[in-house]
Design a protein around this motif. Structure first.
Motif, mmCIF file in Angstrom:
data_model
loop_
_atom_site.group_PDB
_atom_site.id
_atom_site.type_symbol
_atom_site.label_atom_id
_atom_site.label_comp_id
_atom_site.label_asym_id
_atom_site.label_seq_id
_atom_site.Cartn_x
_atom_site.Cartn_y
_atom_site.Cartn_z
ATOM 1 N N PRO A 38 -32.186 -5.926 -27.431
ATOM 2 C CA PRO A 38 -33.612 -6.241 -27.256
ATOM 3 C C PRO A 38 -34.518 -5.065 -27.597
ATOM 4 C CG PRO A 38 -32.328 -7.095 -25.409
ATOM 5 C CD PRO A 38 -31.394 -6.250 -26.227
ATOM 6 N N VAL A 39 -35.687 -5.363 -28.174
ATOM 7 C CA VAL A 39 -36.626 -4.313 -28.584
ATOM 8 C C VAL A 39 -37.988 -4.468 -27.904
ATOM 9 C CG1 VAL A 39 -35.578 -3.935 -30.853
ATOM 10 C CG2 VAL A 39 -37.353 -5.679 -30.602
ATOM 11 N N ASP A 40 -38.208 -5.573 -27.212
ATOM 12 C CA ASP A 40 -39.506 -5.796 -26.567
ATOM 13 C C ASP A 40 -39.481 -5.167 -25.165
ATOM 14 O OD1 ASP A 40 -40.599 -7.411 -28.755
ATOM 15 O OD2 ASP A 40 -38.942 -8.748 -28.236
ATOM 16 N N PRO A 41 -40.669 -4.927 -24.587
ATOM 17 C CA PRO A 41 -40.708 -4.174 -23.324
ATOM 18 C C PRO A 41 -40.035 -4.911 -22.163
ATOM 19 C CG PRO A 41 -42.911 -4.376 -24.287
ATOM 20 C CD PRO A 41 -42.019 -5.237 -25.106
ATOM 21 N N VAL A 42 -39.585 -4.126 -21.204
ATOM 22 C CA VAL A 42 -39.131 -4.690 -19.931
ATOM 23 C C VAL A 42 -40.380 -5.186 -19.198
ATOM 24 C CG1 VAL A 42 -38.089 -4.162 -17.695
ATOM 25 C CG2 VAL A 42 -37.133 -3.162 -19.798
ATOM 26 N N PRO A 43 -40.402 -6.438 -18.756
ATOM 27 C CA PRO A 43 -41.600 -6.959 -18.079
ATOM 28 C C PRO A 43 -42.015 -6.091 -16.877
ATOM 29 C CG PRO A 43 -40.092 -8.731 -18.613
ATOM 30 C CD PRO A 43 -39.370 -7.466 -18.936
ATOM 31 N N SER A 221 -29.617 -9.295 -19.876
ATOM 32 C CA SER A 221 -29.916 -8.440 -21.028
ATOM 33 C C SER A 221 -30.848 -9.125 -22.013
ATOM 34 C CB SER A 221 -28.629 -8.065 -21.760
ATOM 35 O OG SER A 221 -27.827 -7.243 -20.970
ATOM 36 N N LYS A 222 -30.565 -10.373 -22.346
ATOM 37 C CA LYS A 222 -31.333 -11.066 -23.388
ATOM 38 C C LYS A 222 -32.517 -11.799 -22.762
ATOM 39 C CE LYS A 222 -27.438 -10.101 -25.475
ATOM 40 N NZ LYS A 222 -27.133 -9.160 -26.498
ATOM 41 N N ARG A 223 -32.254 -12.485 -21.674
ATOM 42 C CA ARG A 223 -33.278 -13.295 -21.011
ATOM 43 C C ARG A 223 -34.478 -12.448 -20.578
ATOM 44 N NH1 ARG A 223 -34.669 -13.916 -15.831
ATOM 45 N NH2 ARG A 223 -35.181 -15.990 -15.029
ATOM 46 N N SER A 224 -34.206 -11.239 -20.061
ATOM 47 C CA SER A 224 -35.268 -10.437 -19.464
ATOM 48 C C SER A 224 -35.391 -9.056 -20.100
ATOM 49 C CB SER A 224 -34.998 -10.280 -17.958
ATOM 50 O OG SER A 224 -34.926 -11.529 -17.316
ATOM 51 N N ASN A 225 -34.809 -8.846 -21.283
ATOM 52 C CA ASN A 225 -34.841 -7.533 -21.968
ATOM 53 C C ASN A 225 -34.281 -6.422 -21.077
ATOM 54 O OD1 ASN A 225 -36.075 -8.799 -24.096
ATOM 55 N ND2 ASN A 225 -38.145 -8.232 -23.452
ATOM 56 N N LEU A 226 -33.203 -6.698 -20.376
ATOM 57 C CA LEU A 226 -32.652 -5.723 -19.432
ATOM 58 C C LEU A 226 -31.314 -5.142 -19.884
ATOM 59 C CD1 LEU A 226 -33.485 -7.107 -15.864
ATOM 60 C CD2 LEU A 226 -34.691 -5.432 -17.249
ATOM 61 N N GLU A 275 -42.186 -16.287 -22.369
ATOM 62 C CA GLU A 275 -42.900 -15.455 -23.353
ATOM 63 C C GLU A 275 -41.915 -14.835 -24.357
ATOM 64 O OE1 GLU A 275 -46.528 -14.213 -20.323
ATOM 65 O OE2 GLU A 275 -45.038 -12.694 -20.881
ATOM 66 N N GLN A 276 -40.791 -14.363 -23.847
ATOM 67 C CA GLN A 276 -39.800 -13.741 -24.728
ATOM 68 C C GLN A 276 -39.212 -14.778 -25.686
ATOM 69 O OE1 GLN A 276 -39.370 -10.451 -25.006
ATOM 70 N NE2 GLN A 276 -38.073 -10.928 -26.746
ATOM 71 N N ARG A 277 -38.988 -15.975 -25.145
ATOM 72 C CA ARG A 277 -38.428 -17.042 -25.995
ATOM 73 C C ARG A 277 -39.388 -17.352 -27.148
ATOM 74 N NH1 ARG A 277 -36.256 -20.602 -22.207
ATOM 75 N NH2 ARG A 277 -38.385 -21.155 -21.713
ATOM 76 N N GLU A 278 -40.694 -17.363 -26.857
ATOM 77 C CA GLU A 278 -41.695 -17.611 -27.911
ATOM 78 C C GLU A 278 -41.617 -16.541 -29.005
ATOM 79 O OE1 GLU A 278 -43.517 -20.348 -28.314
ATOM 80 O OE2 GLU A 278 -42.279 -20.973 -26.622
ATOM 81 N N ARG A 279 -41.444 -15.290 -28.589
ATOM 82 C CA ARG A 279 -41.339 -14.202 -29.587
ATOM 83 C C ARG A 279 -40.133 -14.445 -30.495
ATOM 84 N NH1 ARG A 279 -41.738 -10.513 -24.916
ATOM 85 N NH2 ARG A 279 -43.964 -10.337 -24.573
ATOM 86 N N TYR A 280 -39.009 -14.759 -29.877
ATOM 87 C CA TYR A 280 -37.802 -14.974 -30.687
ATOM 88 C C TYR A 280 -37.942 -16.224 -31.570
ATOM 89 C CZ TYR A 280 -35.230 -11.341 -28.130
ATOM 90 O OH TYR A 280 -34.801 -10.149 -27.606
ATOM 91 N N ALA A 281 -38.596 -17.245 -31.048
ATOM 92 C CA ALA A 281 -38.741 -18.485 -31.830
ATOM 93 C C ALA A 281 -39.520 -18.201 -33.117
ATOM 94 C CB ALA A 281 -39.446 -19.553 -30.997
ATOM 95 N N ALA A 282 -40.596 -17.405 -32.995
ATOM 96 C CA ALA A 282 -41.423 -17.098 -34.171
ATOM 97 C C ALA A 282 -40.618 -16.269 -35.183
ATOM 98 C CB ALA A 282 -42.677 -16.339 -33.731
ATOM 99 N N THR A 348 -33.431 -9.751 -33.030
ATOM 100 C CA THR A 348 -33.935 -8.665 -32.190
ATOM 101 C C THR A 348 -34.511 -7.521 -33.007
ATOM 102 O OG1 THR A 348 -31.668 -7.895 -32.164
ATOM 103 C CG2 THR A 348 -32.428 -9.036 -30.199
ATOM 104 N N ALA A 349 -35.628 -7.775 -33.674
ATOM 105 C CA ALA A 349 -36.384 -6.678 -34.303
ATOM 106 C C ALA A 349 -37.848 -6.966 -34.027
ATOM 107 C CB ALA A 349 -36.105 -6.618 -35.799
ATOM 108 N N THR A 350 -38.664 -5.920 -34.121
ATOM 109 C CA THR A 350 -40.094 -6.121 -33.851
ATOM 110 C C THR A 350 -40.689 -7.061 -34.904
ATOM 111 O OG1 THR A 350 -40.684 -4.266 -35.261
ATOM 112 C CG2 THR A 350 -40.305 -3.789 -32.904
ATOM 113 N N ASP A 351 -41.856 -7.613 -34.600
ATOM 114 C CA ASP A 351 -42.525 -8.496 -35.573
ATOM 115 C C ASP A 351 -42.759 -7.757 -36.887
ATOM 116 O OD1 ASP A 351 -42.522 -10.414 -33.610
ATOM 117 O OD2 ASP A 351 -44.622 -10.094 -33.037
ATOM 118 N N GLU A 352 -43.092 -6.475 -36.774
ATOM 119 C CA GLU A 352 -43.370 -5.674 -37.978
ATOM 120 C C GLU A 352 -42.112 -5.547 -38.846
ATOM 121 O OE1 GLU A 352 -43.262 -2.282 -40.510
ATOM 122 O OE2 GLU A 352 -42.232 -2.247 -38.597
#
Ligand SMILES: Cc1ncc(COP(=O)(O)O)c(C=O)c1O
Length: 363
Positions: A38-43, A221-226, A275-282, A348-352
């Motif tokens: 995971p690359v997105d922040p920990v909530p 790990s995946k569900r919550s970026n942990l 929210e994380q699922r939406e990021r991965y879906a896009a 698992t990479a940033t949008d950029e």
């Protein structure tokens, strides 16, 4: 090298270093879609819970605090449709449990463990550590008369993204019970269904509230970026969970107290998961479209964190083709001999970085 270490396969990611170096030479930098990290922040609510629990001078309980056990049981009831009386146990991420479960269950020489034909490499490693025999098969009828102690299933699958329907899981459980084998269902991608809703082995539709011989392995790990916190758990047959606890207490397999507190916060909140699922879906949509445009065929991939792709050639050729474009993917060969023409592309990479990959694939 010790006999134990030399019995294990090469660490797969080491084999990817040359492709990584090639991809890293791209003028706009590497897009690393190999490891599913995971690359997105920990909530924030999870970080707060971790910080608030940081004054933790005493030894934590191997079984987890009563509050954590209740949070796990509540989550399994809500999210996995498990209405029966469950045993639960926190684990130090799920990889350690995958690697040690055969040993913890007493698998040894002469015992067979069935794993999926194409799968996460640690299932095999765990059997080798225990001195057992691995059979790769998706069809239990093909297993023959071997003394099977344990059957692993993984839905949604890493790497294929395939989802096993409730009916399939029920057949596996029935088959294993007839033989006195344990079914361990690795469900760490359960929250990531795209075209199919994944079903837990603990769902009433599979087990009807009777978890005899059944364990479900989960991860935050995946569900919550942990992934960095090492937060997993196992739930199922109370007698089996009791056995695991009895050994793990002696072996010091204890989850740190602040991580236990963080897990309670993570399991009590679904907003950050959505929210994380939406990021991965896009990311999945754009990458999938670009890969198809570039001539890849995508199979399965209806759930999970990966696109399972092929160009109809040997996987290392595809890894090289992608590396020339600065993109790093995992070769199917890491996951079993039946996947020699596939590659696994992580979301698992940033949008950029995903946008950079899309540009490179389509121009
Ligand atoms: C199928 C599967 N199981 C288990 C794990 C281990 O995850 P963790 O140890 O972070 O919980 C992974 C990690 O990628 C995985 O893909």
């Amino acid at each position: 090298m010790s006999a134990r270490a030399s019995a294990l396969p090469d660490f797969p990611w080491d084999l990817l270093e040359p492709a990584k170096a090639k991809a890293g030479a791209h003028p706009d930098g590497i897009v690393d879609l190999s490891v599913g990290t995971p690359v997105d922040p920990v909530p924030a609510l999870i970080r707060r819970a971790l910080a608030d629990a940081s004054d933790a001078p005493g030894y934590p309980l191997t079984a987890g605090t009563p509050a954590l056990r209740a949070a796990i049981a509540g989550w399994l009831a809500r999210s996995c449709g498990a209405s029966g009386e469950l045993g639960v146990l926190p684990t130090i991420g799920s990889k350690e449990l995958v690697a040690w479960l055969p040993t913890l269950l007493g698998v040894g020489p002469g015992d067979t463990v069935v794993i999926p034909s194409v799968c996460y490499p640690t299932y095999e490693v765990g059997v080798l550590l225990a001195g057992g025999t691995v059979v790769r098969s998706d069809s239990l009828t093909a297993v023959g008369p071997a003394r099977v102690k344990l059957v692993w299933v993984n839905s949604p699958s890493n790497p294929t993204g395939r989802v096993l329907p409730a009916e399939h899981l029920r057949k596996v459980v029935d088959w294993a019970r007839e033989r006195g084998a344990v079914v361990a269902s690795d469900e760490c991608y359960l929250a990531l269904g795209w075209e199919t809703r994944p079903v837990s082995v603990l769902d009433d539709a599979v087990t009807g509230g009777d978890y005899t011989g059944v364990l479900a392995v989960h991860s935050l790990s995946k569900r919550s970026n942990l992934a960095g916190y090492r937060a997993g758990f196992v739930g199922g047959d109370p007698a089996l969970i009791g056995e695991l606890l009895a050994v793990r207490k002696h072996a010091g397999m204890i989850l740190p107290a602040p991580v236990q507190a963080a897990m309670i916060a993570a399991l009590g909140d679904e907003t950050h998961v959505d929210e994380q699922r939406e990021r991965y879906a896009a990311r999945r949509d754009t990458l999938r479209t670009a890969l198809v445009k570039a001539g890849f065929e995508i199979t399965h991939s209806e759930a999970g964190l990966y696109l399972w792709a092929t160009r109809g050639e040997e996987c290392w050729q595809t890894v090289d083709w992608l590396a020339e474009r600065g993109i790093l993917a995992a070769p199917g060969a890491f996951y079993g001999p039946a996947a020699a023409q596939q590659v696994r592309i992580a979301l698992t990479a940033t949008d950029e970085r995903v946008a950079a990959a899309v540009t490179r694939l389509t121009t």
